[in-house]
Design a protein around this motif. Structure first.
Motif, PDB file in Angstrom:
ATOM      1  N   ARG A 138       0.853  -1.188   0.000  1.00 29.72           N
ATOM      2  CA  ARG A 138       0.000   0.000   0.000  1.00 29.72           C
ATOM      3  C   ARG A 138       0.891   1.240   0.000  1.00 29.72           C
ATOM      4  N   PRO A 139       1.301   1.684  -1.187  1.00 30.90           N
ATOM      5  CA  PRO A 139       2.271   2.778  -1.265  1.00 30.90           C
ATOM      6  C   PRO A 139       1.698   4.156  -1.026  1.00 30.90           C
ATOM      7  N   GLY A 140       0.371   4.284  -0.954  1.00 32.11           N
ATOM      8  CA  GLY A 140      -0.231   5.589  -0.734  1.00 32.11           C
ATOM      9  C   GLY A 140      -1.670   5.592  -1.206  1.00 32.11           C
ATOM     10  N   PRO A 141      -2.391   6.690  -0.952  1.00 27.24           N
ATOM     11  CA  PRO A 141      -3.792   6.779  -1.360  1.00 27.24           C
ATOM     12  C   PRO A 141      -3.916   6.939  -2.870  1.00 27.24           C
ATOM     13  N   PRO A 142      -5.105   6.714  -3.431  1.00 27.54           N
ATOM     14  CA  PRO A 142      -5.302   6.925  -4.868  1.00 27.54           C
ATOM     15  C   PRO A 142      -4.845   8.325  -5.295  1.00 27.54           C
ATOM     16  N   GLY A 143      -4.160   8.373  -6.429  1.00 29.20           N
ATOM     17  CA  GLY A 143      -3.610   9.637  -6.917  1.00 29.20           C
ATOM     18  C   GLY A 143      -2.133   9.806  -6.635  1.00 29.20           C
ATOM     19  N   THR A 144      -1.590   8.997  -5.731  1.00 27.87           N
ATOM     20  CA  THR A 144      -0.157   9.069  -5.443  1.00 27.87           C
ATOM     21  C   THR A 144       0.644   8.659  -6.678  1.00 27.87           C
ATOM     22  N   ARG A 145       1.592   9.499  -7.063  1.00 28.75           N
ATOM     23  CA  ARG A 145       2.505   9.148  -8.152  1.00 28.75           C
ATOM     24  C   ARG A 145       3.751   8.514  -7.546  1.00 28.75           C
ATOM     25  N   LEU A 146       4.197   7.425  -8.131  1.00 26.77           N
ATOM     26  CA  LEU A 146       5.373   6.767  -7.594  1.00 26.77           C
ATOM     27  C   LEU A 146       6.174   6.144  -8.724  1.00 26.77           C
ATOM     28  N   ARG A 147       7.413   5.858  -8.407  1.00 26.91           N
ATOM     29  CA  ARG A 147       8.299   5.188  -9.346  1.00 26.91           C
ATOM     30  C   ARG A 147       8.613   3.815  -8.779  1.00 26.91           C
ATOM     31  N   LEU A 148       8.432   2.815  -9.592  1.00 28.86           N
ATOM     32  CA  LEU A 148       8.537   1.427  -9.151  1.00 28.86           C
ATOM     33  C   LEU A 148       9.702   0.756  -9.873  1.00 28.86           C
ATOM     34  N   ARG A 149      10.604   0.124  -9.103  1.00 33.43           N
ATOM     35  CA  ARG A 149      11.668  -0.665  -9.709  1.00 33.43           C
ATOM     36  C   ARG A 149      11.147  -2.072  -9.953  1.00 33.43           C
ATOM     37  N   LEU A 150      11.106  -2.421 -11.207  1.00 35.92           N
ATOM     38  CA  LEU A 150      10.651  -3.742 -11.611  1.00 35.92           C
ATOM     39  C   LEU A 150      11.887  -4.542 -12.012  1.00 35.92           C
ATOM     40  N   ARG A 151      12.357  -5.387 -11.095  1.00 36.53           N
ATOM     41  CA  ARG A 151      13.606  -6.114 -11.308  1.00 36.53           C
ATOM     42  C   ARG A 151      13.444  -7.163 -12.403  1.00 36.53           C
ATOM     43  N   ALA A 152      14.446  -7.245 -13.258  1.00 40.08           N
ATOM     44  CA  ALA A 152      14.387  -8.191 -14.372  1.00 40.08           C
ATOM     45  C   ALA A 152      14.304  -9.630 -13.879  1.00 40.08           C
ATOM     46  N   ARG A 153      14.921  -9.912 -12.733  1.00 33.36           N
ATOM     47  CA  ARG A 153      14.899 -11.291 -12.221  1.00 33.36           C
ATOM     48  C   ARG A 153      13.516 -11.692 -11.723  1.00 33.36           C
ATOM     49  N   ASP A 154      12.617 -10.711 -11.515  1.00 31.59           N
ATOM     50  CA  ASP A 154      11.271 -10.991 -11.009  1.00 31.59           C
ATOM     51  C   ASP A 154      10.248 -11.131 -12.129  1.00 31.59           C
ATOM     52  N   VAL A 155      10.682 -11.033 -13.379  1.00 32.20           N
ATOM     53  CA  VAL A 155       9.769 -11.094 -14.522  1.00 32.20           C
ATOM     54  C   VAL A 155       9.992 -12.403 -15.264  1.00 32.20           C
ATOM     55  N   SER A 156       8.931 -13.175 -15.425  1.00 33.07           N
ATOM     56  CA  SER A 156       8.956 -14.380 -16.240  1.00 33.07           C
ATOM     57  C   SER A 156       8.128 -14.141 -17.502  1.00 33.07           C
ATOM     58  N   VAL A 157       8.226 -15.046 -18.453  1.00 32.42           N
ATOM     59  CA  VAL A 157       7.445 -14.898 -19.681  1.00 32.42           C
ATOM     60  C   VAL A 157       6.767 -16.213 -20.026  1.00 32.42           C
ATOM     61  N   ALA A 158       5.706 -16.091 -20.811  1.00 30.09           N
ATOM     62  CA  ALA A 158       4.991 -17.259 -21.311  1.00 30.09           C
ATOM     63  C   ALA A 158       4.543 -16.974 -22.736  1.00 30.09           C
ATOM     64  N   THR A 159       4.513 -17.997 -23.557  1.00 27.48           N
ATOM     65  CA  THR A 159       4.079 -17.816 -24.941  1.00 27.48           C
ATOM     66  C   THR A 159       2.559 -17.885 -25.070  1.00 27.48           C
ATOM     67  N   GLU A 160       1.890 -18.374 -24.011  1.00 32.93           N
ATOM     68  CA  GLU A 160       0.434 -18.404 -23.968  1.00 32.93           C
ATOM     69  C   GLU A 160      -0.012 -17.908 -22.602  1.00 32.93           C
ATOM     70  N   ALA A 161      -1.192 -17.344 -22.551  1.00 38.24           N
ATOM     71  CA  ALA A 161      -1.711 -16.862 -21.266  1.00 38.24           C
ATOM     72  C   ALA A 161      -1.895 -18.049 -20.322  1.00 38.24           C
ATOM     73  N   PRO A 162      -1.195 -18.060 -19.197  1.00 41.37           N
ATOM     74  CA  PRO A 162      -1.275 -19.219 -18.295  1.00 41.37           C
ATOM     75  C   PRO A 162      -2.583 -19.247 -17.515  1.00 41.37           C
ATOM     76  N   ARG A 163      -2.967 -20.421 -17.078  1.00 35.22           N
ATOM     77  CA  ARG A 163      -4.142 -20.596 -16.241  1.00 35.22           C
ATOM     78  C   ARG A 163      -3.758 -21.394 -15.011  1.00 35.22           C
ATOM     79  N   GLY A 164      -4.489 -21.156 -13.914  1.00 41.41           N
ATOM     80  CA  GLY A 164      -4.237 -21.916 -12.703  1.00 41.41           C
ATOM     81  C   GLY A 164      -2.912 -21.593 -12.055  1.00 41.41           C
TER      82      GLY A 164
END
Length: 363
Positions: free
Chosen positions: A266-292
């Motif tokens: 919960r980084p703040g109330p609605p309207g809060t502007r923030l900058r988010l570090r999205l680490r490359a090691r935390d991102v996976s990929v899939a060739t099809e939309a996964p389920r379950g």
């Protein structure tokens, strides 16, 4: 603009500095790089504490140094306020008197926030009667910042101001630094080797290595490049500017240009502007939309590029979610097994519990 061009060598076989950059005068410019790369030497030259063998330093139309013209303003005339790692407060004076010392050094015609405004900005009202020995490290740094700001400088210089603080105290001071940046509206040159300070504070980044500037540009732009040493870090990743939106169930929505992310924080109330570090090691990929799966963020993306990942068995995938770039660090084996290719439509998978938030501006 803040213009810096310096050349200096310490002895015949000593450290050599050969750096040049021009950055916007407004906002925070971070000098970032490993210890010994020349960050503090640059800061010292700008402050007038070191005279380089050749160079030019200018803030807007005002030159502070121009060795070709024989110009070298003494430190006291440059109007550069410096905040060091240690607060360097007068131990025999109260917080209020330390602050007023900065105000007494301000030029008569200089504009800037007044005493009461700085006290409120940095949350110092309950500390005014104390002396430095009775303050925590974070409180001392806030007083040092206030004293520097009250001197109404042309340029504020900060030399790793949080380096001597533990994680809790750094977290205490960072929001005040961000608030100071937004209110002071003066050029700030920040020396740091802490990526969290860059994420939280910097608008422009000067990436330094061995006395030279490897790259200069907007923080978001350089963070997304895989050809710079930043990408070799295990916490490498992009910075995404988001706005907090109304929650969806128990999760918070973060809207960015091209989509939205769900987070458990919960980084703040609605309207809060923030900058988010999205680490490359935390991102996976899939060739099809996964389920379950438990992953809450499944974003349609385009695979824009495949680049070396620092380790021989790794690569970076540069993904575009709308116009927003995202990096994923995956193995070469995964690329081969999935048959990934540039231009392919894929899905970026990001857990809702992985994000680090750095507030950019208040709501």
């Amino acid at each position: 603009m803040l213009e810096v061009a310096l050349r200096h060598r310490f002895g015949p076989d000593g450290f050599a500095l050969d750096v040049g950059f021009a950055v916007p005068a407004a906002g925070v410019t971070a000098l970032f790089g490993p210890s010994g790369c020349g960050k503090t030497t640059v800061l010292s030259a700008v402050a007038g504490l070191l005279r380089p063998q050749s160079g030019r330093i200018a803030v807007g139309s005002t030159a502070l140094l121009d060795t070709a013209r024989g110009l070298d303003l003494p430190a006291e005339r440059r109007r550069c306020a410096v905040v060091f790692q240690d607060a360097r407060l007068f131990p025999h004076l109260s917080v209020a008197t330390n602050l007023r010392y900065g105000l007494r050094r301000a030029p008569r015609d200089a504009e800037g926030p007044g005493f009461e405004e700085v006290v409120a900005l940095l949350g110092l009202d309950h500390l005014l009667a104390r002396r430095p020995a009775g303050l925590s490290g974070g409180e001392r740094q806030r007083v040092a910042l206030g004293r520097a700001l009250l001197a109404r400088p042309r340029l504020l210089l900060m030399d790793e101001p949080l380096a001597s603080l533990d994680a809790a105290r750094r977290g205490e001071v960072l929001p005040f630094l961000a608030r100071l940046r937004d209110v002071a509206r003066l050029p700030i040159l920040l020396v740091t080797h802490a990526l969290e300070e860059v994420d939280a504070l910097a608008d422009t980044l000067v990436l330094m290595e061995r006395g030279r500037a490897l790259a200069v540009g907007a923080v978001e732009e350089l963070a997304a490049r895989t050809d710079l040493p930043l990408a070799w870090r295990r916490d490498a990743g992009v910075l995404v500017t988001c706005v907090v939106a109304e929650p969806r169930g128990e999760l918070i929505r973060l809207v960015f240009d091209g989509g939205e992310l769900l987070t458990s924080h919960r980084p703040g109330p609605p309207g809060t502007r923030l900058r988010l570090r999205l680490r490359a090691r935390d991102v996976s990929v899939a060739t099809e939309a996964p389920r379950g799966v438990s992953i809450r963020n499944i974003l349609p993306a385009t695979l824009a590029a495949i680049a070396p990942g620092g380790e021989p068995q790794e690569v970076f995938l540069r993904l575009l979610v709308g116009p927003t770039p995202i990096l994923a660090r995956v193995t070469r084996e995964a690329v081969a097994e999935l048959g990934l290719r540039e231009g392919q439509a894929i899905f970026a998978l990001i857990k809702a519990v992985t994000f680090d938030h750095r507030v950019v501006t208040p709501p």
